[in-house]
Write a protein that holds these residues in place. Structure first.
Motif, short mmCIF file in Angstrom:
data_model
loop_
_atom_site.label_atom_id
_atom_site.label_comp_id
_atom_site.label_asym_id
_atom_site.label_seq_id
_atom_site.Cartn_x
_atom_site.Cartn_y
_atom_site.Cartn_z
N MET A 1 0.86 -1.19 0.00
CA MET A 1 0.00 0.00 0.00
C MET A 1 0.89 1.23 0.00
O MET A 1 2.05 1.16 0.41
N ALA B 1 -2.83 -0.62 -4.73
CA ALA B 1 -2.14 -0.12 -3.54
C ALA B 1 -2.76 1.15 -2.98
O ALA B 1 -2.56 1.49 -1.81
N PRO C 1 -5.80 -1.08 0.71
CA PRO C 1 -6.12 -0.51 2.02
C PRO C 1 -7.50 -0.91 2.52
O PRO C 1 -7.71 -1.06 3.73
#
Length: 424
Positions: A317, A348, A353
């Motif tokens: 991420m 990412a 997330p």
């Protein structure tokens, strides 16, 4: 029972209000990055109703829908900006506009929560929203404790009810900064981490006795211990800022010994131990633009970090800045230039997330039934010349006006004096 009835009634009122405010939107002929097994769809339509994506396909129609012509344009999930202080900080150098943390705090600080002081009317929100950011993970700064506190997921609508999920992770630090807080010793910092989680375990096993005063006095506040208890129960992850390769291994061993859900942040030398991070199943948050060593613990920074971690099987991420969270897409483009696959770079800052910090069940992908939280781009979103043309949050087209645009409009014409503040 009365509380339950009131809660249900309140939820029904919110649902009715939301349905009445939701728009029917039809996006036509777009290139759609679904972030699903369907991959990238060309000349595709997206129908949005009641805040959700209803259908994705070709030749869709809908009566009375707001139609957006996206021919030659790109649609992606909205950017999920991670690790910033949007809505907590207006001007970093002015204390009165900074609610991002406490420089000196008694105790651990693990239970410090910041979502209730989030300012949805901050000028940084429309600025970042106009750049394609639809939600953000905010966190406090690290002060004089190994723990910064709790992070929460907020939407970028600018509404007062911007909270999506409260207290989704605990943030901590290890390495040079942690050592500086503990007499200059990493060993002392590690000892303090061990002691904190050991006492949190004690609290979990003896909560009733501790609260009634029938147990020995513990060194930390009950709120801090209860928060770390959530980490021990793997209810929420522990996000540790760490950079040096052997420090990363120390943190991996620590998390394994306590059976914690761990996320690494920074990981400047993560590429050197990528196989071990992958084997532990630990995600990493990093800045792909950061390749200049700022300390001895980050001497081996390199632009290829994201690509090498991904190649090893690590979920990557991207972190974001507070004032320019929207620039994370430029960082993603840089990661692609240094070997990260395009779809992984896009994930990412959208889907990854959501999976780690919540919302994966209905956010981060473009598919029927998922939240209509997406962006219509003028072109490739990872190109610096591309801009967001429409940002949709909760199925509603958002305002793209920003303070910068207002200033531009106000002072663009200097042929007369009508741009002065006191003249209309």
């Amino acid at each position: 029972m009365k509380f339950l009835v009131k809660t249900i009634a309140a939820l029904l009122m919110v649902a009715v209000s939301f349905a009445s405010n939701a728009q029917t939107i039809l996006i036509k002929n777009a290139k759609v990055h679904t972030q699903t097994s369907a991959g990238v769809l060309v000349d595709t339509d997206i129908l949005i109703e009641n805040g959700l994506i209803r259908t994705i396909g070709e030749g869709l129609t809908a009566d009375s829908a707001l139609e957006i012509n996206a021919k030659g344009k790109v649609v992606t999930p909205g950017i999920f900006a991670v690790m910033n202080q949007v809505g907590l900080v207006e001007i970093g150098a002015i204390a009165g506009t900074n609610d991002a943390g406490v420089e000196e705090i008694d105790g651990l600080g693990a239970s410090l929560s910041v979502d209730e002081v989030f300012n949805p009317k901050s000028t940084l929100i429309p600025m970042n929203r106009a750049g394609g950011v639809t939600r953000t993970l905010i966190k406090p700064y690290n002060g004089t404790s190994l723990f910064a506190g709790l992070g929460s997921v907020m939407d970028m609508s600018g509404d007062y009810d911007s909270l999506i999920v409260s207290d989704v992770a605990v943030f901590a630090t290890y390495g040079e900064y942690a050592a500086s807080l503990n007499g200059g010793s990493r060993a002392a910092a590690l000892r303090d981490l061990e002691q904190a989680f050991s006492q949190a375990n004690e609290y979990l096993d003896n909560a009733g006795a501790v609260k009634s005063g029938e147990y020995r006095e513990l060194d930390y506040s009950l709120s801090d211990l209860a928060t770390l208890g959530r980490v021990l129960d793997q209810e929420i992850p522990l996000v540790v800022s760490v950079n040096r390769a052997n420090d990363i291994l120390t943190v991996l061993d620590f998390a394994k010994s306590h059976e914690l859900a761990l996320v690494l942040e920074g990981a400047a030398e993560g590429w050197k131990v990528a196989d071990k991070i992958s084997k532990a199943g630990v995600p990493v948050i990093l800045n792909p633009m950061d390749n200049i060593p700022s300390s001895f613990e980050s001497l081996n920074k390199r632009y290829e970090n994201a690509a090498l971690l991904n190649k090893a099987g690590v979920r990557v991420m991207f972190s974001s800045e507070t004032h320019n969270a929207q620039n994370v897409r430029y960082a993603a483009g840089n990661a692609v230039a240094y070997g990260l696959p395009y779809d992984k770079a896009l994930a990412a800052m959208t889907n990854a997330p959501a999976k780690v910090f919540g919302g994966a069940s209905n956010y981060g992908k473009l598919m029927p039934g998922f939240k209509a939280e997406l962006v219509v781009w003028s072109g490739d979103p990872l190109e610096v010349t591309t801009h967001a043309e429409q940002v949709i949050i909760d199925g509603k087209v958002t305002d793209m006006m920003t303070r910068s645009k207002r200033l531009e409009q106000r002072y663009k014409d200097i042929t007369n004096d009508n741009n002065t503040y006191y003249r209309k």
